[in-house]
Design a protein around this motif. Structure first.
Motif, PDB file in Angstrom:
ATOM      1  N   PRO A 139       1.450   9.511   3.666  1.00  0.00           N
ATOM      2  CA  PRO A 139       1.887   8.366   4.174  1.00  0.00           C
ATOM      3  C   PRO A 139       3.108   7.916   4.032  1.00  0.00           C
ATOM      4  O   PRO A 139       3.996   7.307   5.294  1.00  0.00           O
ATOM      5  CB  PRO A 139       0.571   7.483   3.986  1.00  0.00           C
ATOM      6  N   PRO A 140       3.665   7.395   2.989  1.00  0.00           N
ATOM      7  CA  PRO A 140       4.772   6.768   2.688  1.00  0.00           C
ATOM      8  C   PRO A 140       5.805   7.791   3.106  1.00  0.00           C
ATOM      9  O   PRO A 140       6.854   7.285   3.879  1.00  0.00           O
ATOM     10  CB  PRO A 140       5.142   6.571   1.338  1.00  0.00           C
ATOM     11  N   THR A 141       5.986   8.847   2.950  1.00  0.00           N
ATOM     12  CA  THR A 141       7.088  10.024   3.228  1.00  0.00           C
ATOM     13  C   THR A 141       7.000   9.756   4.819  1.00  0.00           C
ATOM     14  O   THR A 141       8.152   9.867   5.458  1.00  0.00           O
ATOM     15  CB  THR A 141       6.433  11.214   2.862  1.00  0.00           C
ATOM     16  N   LEU A 142       5.832  10.033   5.618  1.00  0.00           N
ATOM     17  CA  LEU A 142       5.806  10.323   6.980  1.00  0.00           C
ATOM     18  C   LEU A 142       6.538   8.802   7.574  1.00  0.00           C
ATOM     19  O   LEU A 142       7.482   8.815   8.316  1.00  0.00           O
ATOM     20  CB  LEU A 142       4.457  10.217   7.373  1.00  0.00           C
ATOM     21  N   PHE A 143       6.003   7.648   7.176  1.00  0.00           N
ATOM     22  CA  PHE A 143       6.759   6.454   7.382  1.00  0.00           C
ATOM     23  C   PHE A 143       8.141   6.290   7.427  1.00  0.00           C
ATOM     24  O   PHE A 143       8.732   5.906   8.178  1.00  0.00           O
ATOM     25  CB  PHE A 143       5.832   5.271   6.789  1.00  0.00           C
ATOM     26  N   LEU A 144       8.616   6.751   6.221  1.00  0.00           N
ATOM     27  CA  LEU A 144      10.089   6.862   5.857  1.00  0.00           C
ATOM     28  C   LEU A 144      10.820   7.509   6.813  1.00  0.00           C
ATOM     29  O   LEU A 144      11.802   7.549   7.248  1.00  0.00           O
ATOM     30  CB  LEU A 144      10.302   6.837   4.579  1.00  0.00           C
ATOM     31  N   VAL A 196       0.782  -1.224   0.075  1.00  0.00           N
ATOM     32  CA  VAL A 196       0.095   0.110   0.022  1.00  0.00           C
ATOM     33  C   VAL A 196       0.903   1.268   0.072  1.00  0.00           C
ATOM     34  O   VAL A 196       0.710   2.163  -0.962  1.00  0.00           O
ATOM     35  CB  VAL A 196      -0.962  -0.091   1.133  1.00  0.00           C
ATOM     36  N   LEU A 197       1.808   1.249   0.988  1.00  0.00           N
ATOM     37  CA  LEU A 197       2.678   2.287   1.156  1.00  0.00           C
ATOM     38  C   LEU A 197       3.419   2.676   0.073  1.00  0.00           C
ATOM     39  O   LEU A 197       3.789   3.735  -0.711  1.00  0.00           O
ATOM     40  CB  LEU A 197       3.392   2.253   2.308  1.00  0.00           C
ATOM     41  N   ILE A 231       9.019  -0.923   1.136  1.00  0.00           N
ATOM     42  CA  ILE A 231       8.509   0.126   0.486  1.00  0.00           C
ATOM     43  C   ILE A 231       9.167   0.318  -0.862  1.00  0.00           C
ATOM     44  O   ILE A 231       8.551   0.743  -1.851  1.00  0.00           O
ATOM     45  CB  ILE A 231       8.271   1.178   1.176  1.00  0.00           C
ATOM     46  N   GLY A 232      10.468   0.564  -0.602  1.00  0.00           N
ATOM     47  CA  GLY A 232      11.171   0.858  -1.586  1.00  0.00           C
ATOM     48  C   GLY A 232      11.308  -0.001  -2.880  1.00  0.00           C
ATOM     49  O   GLY A 232      11.137   0.415  -4.249  1.00  0.00           O
ATOM     50  N   PHE A 233      11.346  -1.320  -2.640  1.00  0.00           N
ATOM     51  CA  PHE A 233      11.218  -2.108  -3.694  1.00  0.00           C
ATOM     52  C   PHE A 233       9.744  -2.199  -4.415  1.00  0.00           C
ATOM     53  O   PHE A 233       9.929  -1.998  -5.778  1.00  0.00           O
ATOM     54  CB  PHE A 233      11.312  -3.751  -3.419  1.00  0.00           C
ATOM     55  N   ALA A 239       3.849   5.435  -2.873  1.00  0.00           N
ATOM     56  CA  ALA A 239       5.176   6.358  -2.973  1.00  0.00           C
ATOM     57  C   ALA A 239       5.592   6.204  -4.432  1.00  0.00           C
ATOM     58  O   ALA A 239       6.079   7.103  -5.059  1.00  0.00           O
ATOM     59  CB  ALA A 239       6.193   5.547  -2.364  1.00  0.00           C
ATOM     60  N   GLY A 240       5.318   5.037  -5.232  1.00  0.00           N
ATOM     61  CA  GLY A 240       5.576   4.921  -6.434  1.00  0.00           C
ATOM     62  C   GLY A 240       4.928   5.852  -7.424  1.00  0.00           C
ATOM     63  O   GLY A 240       5.330   6.543  -8.437  1.00  0.00           O
TER      64      GLY A 240
END
Lengths: 356, 263, 284
Positions: free
Chosen positions: C25-30, B78-79, B143-145, B83-84
């Motif tokens: 959300p992803p930014t915060l998480f990271l 999801v995250l 997440i990065g992958f 991000a992508g």
């Protein structure tokens, strides 16, 4: 097949449904190969609970893991100096002696340890000696002595053993062995003597195969390694493994004549543990004579429990590597923890030992 | 001329294939070895698989690994998808640093992630290490992958589709749900499978942030390799190989370009 | 293309809200679970070790308890530099060996018939569907009887074995895109096999080589399990050192310092690799 799938599914659901610490589970952090499955199973049957074990192979490792946040264990089995460290950190829960009637079974000489006067926090469980285990046939063939640290420190012996020796991957233990060989105390912190020990180790290092805290057990039993610096209980296990696998040689172990490190390992309760009641039940269970005998009969460790003596098999009771006779005892020392500054210096020396 | 070069090339290639396979073939073979010490071949048996399934500790570790992998993969997907998408579409302002934030955990040696999370959990959160700490750690590196795979997939799409949707009056969520998602779904699923595989296989990071009573399969295998090396280790290795192979094959089927394109 | 796209998507309140909802959300998480720990690590390198391990309080009796002690410790002695150097050497050797082994395989697959390629790639990935510990364990089994265990050879063998696919796949991805017409033209002009390889294939594959090298070199730097399980008495690497500080010596500041220095090294390398492997002309 379906049984397995069902069990797996149940475990999965169980893990999902319950919080991290399920009911009736005792969390034990203990040396590997230090508690027999039989003993655990008998306790589980008796208390109708489950024992969850995690393992370590070095006190430093255990202290570091606890420091790093592994705080949910009920019971840990530290060696004397580690008990001292944990006490100074105020990490231990005092014993409720009312729940430990079997405490009376302990031998007199174990009741007033220097690290826990009055036995208020720690219940002795087993003793081991850090010594040399060896492949008896190989060493006899090579005509090598088996009762001295020189076996792993002197090039004239090491030449015949190149690549067949392992030593403990433990800063304190290896230094202690070197110190004992040189005739000093294991608590010595004089820089000149440390330097001497370091040079001794570096001179011998090229002949050693590797540093190992636990793999030496199987390496000895298989026959890849002929001499190992390790704990007497592990040597006993290697001996039994070799017998079981019908190897063409026997593994034996002896305390070197220059002296060695004696470890008294005790059960302590951690403050972060959730089930002190189960922990006390377990300790009392272990203190019972027949159960206490397991640690000698099945694990090959020395026993601080007097009630266990009649149950211990004679060949184990008579093994000087497991139950050191008074002569040996005089030459054995227990380790005490160092100050942080000293630890850092030792750590740097250890790095040098590893790199050079 | 060309044929000869190809023959040499293939000979070399086959040697490398052999190099890749032989050690693992030995692992699988010795899982059937009827010897406690597994030093040399004694005889054929399947009892180690039986031991494996009766081993409570191992089954517990397997259950933990599965649970963590499922949860971590879901959240990471999801995250990571978010991000992508963000990396592909918005590159101005603060979001310029998003690629760095997303991709660096992928590039860093795992030990650095492991110890920094350990430090963080202890010093800042005072969190008792356990299932949650492992979960967070796994999501962080996954997440990065996922983001990379999703981003690549998005980059290969024709922009005009989104314009058409916009012109037809679709709002952002609608566009996503009915246009974007179906198109990138293979990549998202591939990302999920990759995260799952990464999580199940992870050793280094889990080693540092695992806590009391929570062990995963790789940690269990590690301690077995160090202490109790019976063929049971081989058995669990073989089964684990079969599982991750299936998952990777699935991922490769679903989004082969996205997986390769990320390189 | 990029400019046009963002121009088209710019504007509209829905767009801005979407932007926040999707990227937050992803930014915060990271930020919380990656950047903050990294900064914490930096801070920890300036602190004193706690009495029993861990970190001593940053502020004690109203005074900051910070120092450059660990950095002084590190730079004051060549021994730590030696380990870093040795780790770089092992990483370089591993990368080189991986390259030598991977290139023929990647080339062979890239040159094979299209319908076979996916299968061949899968056959490459297959062994690496196994857990990394299992791959190490495989070498313990193979090397033990051969008396090669606990040696630098074992460590390199293990490193190469574990990281080989990370070299094969980027190389293959690159090589697959080479236009066979180029090679045919060269052949028509009289170039031999080796010349064709040296002057066409190899230069074109450089981005793939850089990508693969980065994917091997950087992880190798941080490895500790392979030296620990396969290595001998002299084979300790930076990863082992870092692990030891946290899980044995309980000297967290020193561990943090080592980690920071390793991070800097990695960032530099990643930067170099990205710069070296950047596309040289506009590619479709």
């Amino acid at each position: 097949m379906w049984r397995v799938v069902r069990r797996l599914a149940l475990l999965l659901l169980g893990a999902l449904a319950t919080p991290a610490h399920a009911e009736d589970v005792l969390y034990l952090y203990i040396w590997n190969s230090y508690l027999s499955e039989d003993t655990v199973r008998r306790f589980e049957a008796q208390c109708q609970c489950r024992v969850n074990q995690d393992y370590y192979s070095d006190n430093e490792e255990m202290l570091a893991k606890l420091e790093a946040g592994a705080t949910g264990y009920d019971l840990v089995v530290p060696t004397g100096f580690a008990v001292e460290t944990l006490l100074r950190k105020a990490a231990l829960r005092p014993l409720d002696k009312a729940r430990l009637p079997n405490l009376a079974n302990l031998k007199a000489e174990f009741r007033e340890p220097w690290y826990d006067p009055g036995m208020r926090y720690a219940v002795p469980y087993a003793t081991t000696v850090t010594l040399l285990g060896y492949n008896a046939r190989r060493l006899a063939q090579l005509g090598l002595p088996t009762d001295t640290w020189a076996l792993i420190f002197e090039p004239r012996y090491l030449e015949k053993l190149k690549g067949k020796v392992t030593v403990l991957n433990s800063q304190r233990e290896l230094m202690a062995a070197a110190m004992k060989y040189l005739g000093y105390s294991v608590q010595e912190i004089d820089p000149a003597r440390w330097d001497e020990a370091k040079r001794l180790i570096l001179r011998a290092k090229p002949y050693w195969a590797t540093f190992s805290n636990s793999t030496y057990i199987k390496d000895l039993a298989i026959g890849n390694i002929w001499v190992a610096h390790g704990y007497s209980s592990d040597m006993y296990r290697a001996q039994q493994d070799a017998l079981e696998a019908k190897r063409p040689f026997a593994i034996e172990f002896r305390t070197p004549k220059e002296g060695a490190v004696l470890a008294v390992d005790s059960f302590v309760l951690l403050k972060g543990g959730q089930r002190p009641d189960l922990a006390h039940r377990f300790i009392d269970f272990i203190l019972d004579g027949t159960n206490a005998a397991d640690v000698s009969n099945l694990i090959g460790a020395g026993n601080p429990n007097a009630a266990a003596t009649p149950h211990i098999r004679p060949e184990i009771a008579g093994n000087p590597g497991i139950f050191p006779p008074p002569d040996d005892l005089r030459r054995l020392e227990m380790l005490r923890d160092f100050e942080p500054k000293t630890r850092r210096i030792l750590s740097r020396m250890w790095t040098e030992i590893k790199v050079r | 001329m060309k044929g000869r070069a190809s023959a040499w090339l293939w000979a070399a290639a086959l040697t490398v294939y052999a190099f890749l396979y032989l050690p693992l073939a030995v692992v699988v073979l010795f899982s059937f070895n009827d010897s406690l010490l597994n030093a040399e071949w004694v005889g054929f048996t399947t009892r180690w698989y039986a031991t494996l399934f009766a081993d409570e500790q191992m089954l517990g570790a397997a259950a933990n690994s599965l649970l963590i992998a499922l949860t971590a993969a879901t959240l990471a997907t999801v995250l990571g998808t978010m991000a992508g998408i963000a990396m592909q579409r918005w590159r101005s302002g603060l979001l310029r640093c998003l690629p760095f934030l997303v991709l660096t955990p992928v590039a860093m040696p795992e030990i650095l992630l492991g110890v920094s999370l350990l430090l963080f959990f202890r010093q800042v959160l005072d969190l008792t290490l356990g299932l949650v700490s492992i979960l967070i750690a796994h999501i962080t590196f996954s997440i990065g992958f996922v983001a990379i795979v999703v981003r690549t997939s998005l980059a290969m799409l024709d922009e005009s589709i989104f314009e058409a949707a916009r012109d037809l009056g679709a709002g952002p969520w609608q566009t996503f749900r009915r246009v974007t998602l179906p198109l990138i779904l293979p990549a998202v699923l591939a990302g999920f499978l990759m995260s799952f595989t990464l999580s199940i296989d992870d050793f280094v990071i889990t080693f540092f942030v695992a806590g009391v009573g929570v062990t995963t399969l790789p940690l269990q295998i590690y301690s077995m390799i160090k202490v109790a090396v019976t063929p049971e280790v081989n058995a669990v290795s073989t089964l684990l190989m079969a599982l991750t192979l299936t998952l990777i094959a699935l991922a490769a089927r679903l989004a082969p370009d996205a997986l390769k394109g990320r390189m | 293309m990029t400019e046009r796209r963002s121009a088209r998507h710019a504007g509209g309140p829905g767009e801005s809200l979407t932007r926040w909802l999707v990227s937050l959300p992803p930014t915060l998480f990271l930020l919380v679970f990656f950047l903050a720990p990294a900064l914490l690590m930096l801070g920890a390198s300036f602190r004193e070790p706690g009495d029993f391990g861990g970190l001593a309080p940053a502020r004690q009796d109203g005074q900051w308890n910070l120092s450059l002690e660990t950095y002084r410790f590190f730079f004051g002695d060549w021994i730590y530099g030696e380990i870093f150097l040795r780790s770089f050497l092992v990483a370089a050797t591993t990368t080189l060996l991986c390259l030598v082994l991977a290139y023929p395989l990647a080339l062979a697959i890239a040159r094979s018939a299209k319908r076979h390629r996916d299968l061949l790639v899968l056959l490459v990935i297959l062994p690496f569907a196994s857990n990394f510990l299992i791959r190490i364990y495989a070498w313990i089994i193979v090397l033990g009887p051969a008396d090669l265990l606990y040696s630098p050879f074992a460590v390199i063998a293990g490193m190469v074995y574990v990281h080989l696919p990370f070299m094969i796949l980027p190389l293959y991805t690159n090589l697959e895109k080479h236009d066979p017409a180029l090679l045919e033209a060269a052949q028509d002009l009289g170039a031999g096999t080796w010349t064709r390889f040296r002057r066409i294939t190899l230069p074109l594959s450089l981005p793939g080589i850089w990508a693969g090298s980065a994917l091997v070199f950087i992880p190798v730097l941080g490895m500790f399990a392979i030296p620990e399980l396969l290595g001998g008495t002299g084979d300790i690497l930076v990863g082992n050192l870092i692990k030891e500080q946290f899980l044995e010596s309980r000297d967290w500041p020193l561990g943090a310092t080592l980690s920071i220095l390793l991070t800097i090294a990695v960032l530099l390398l990643a930067g170099i690799s990205a710069w070296a492997g950047r596309p040289r002309r506009s590619s479709p």
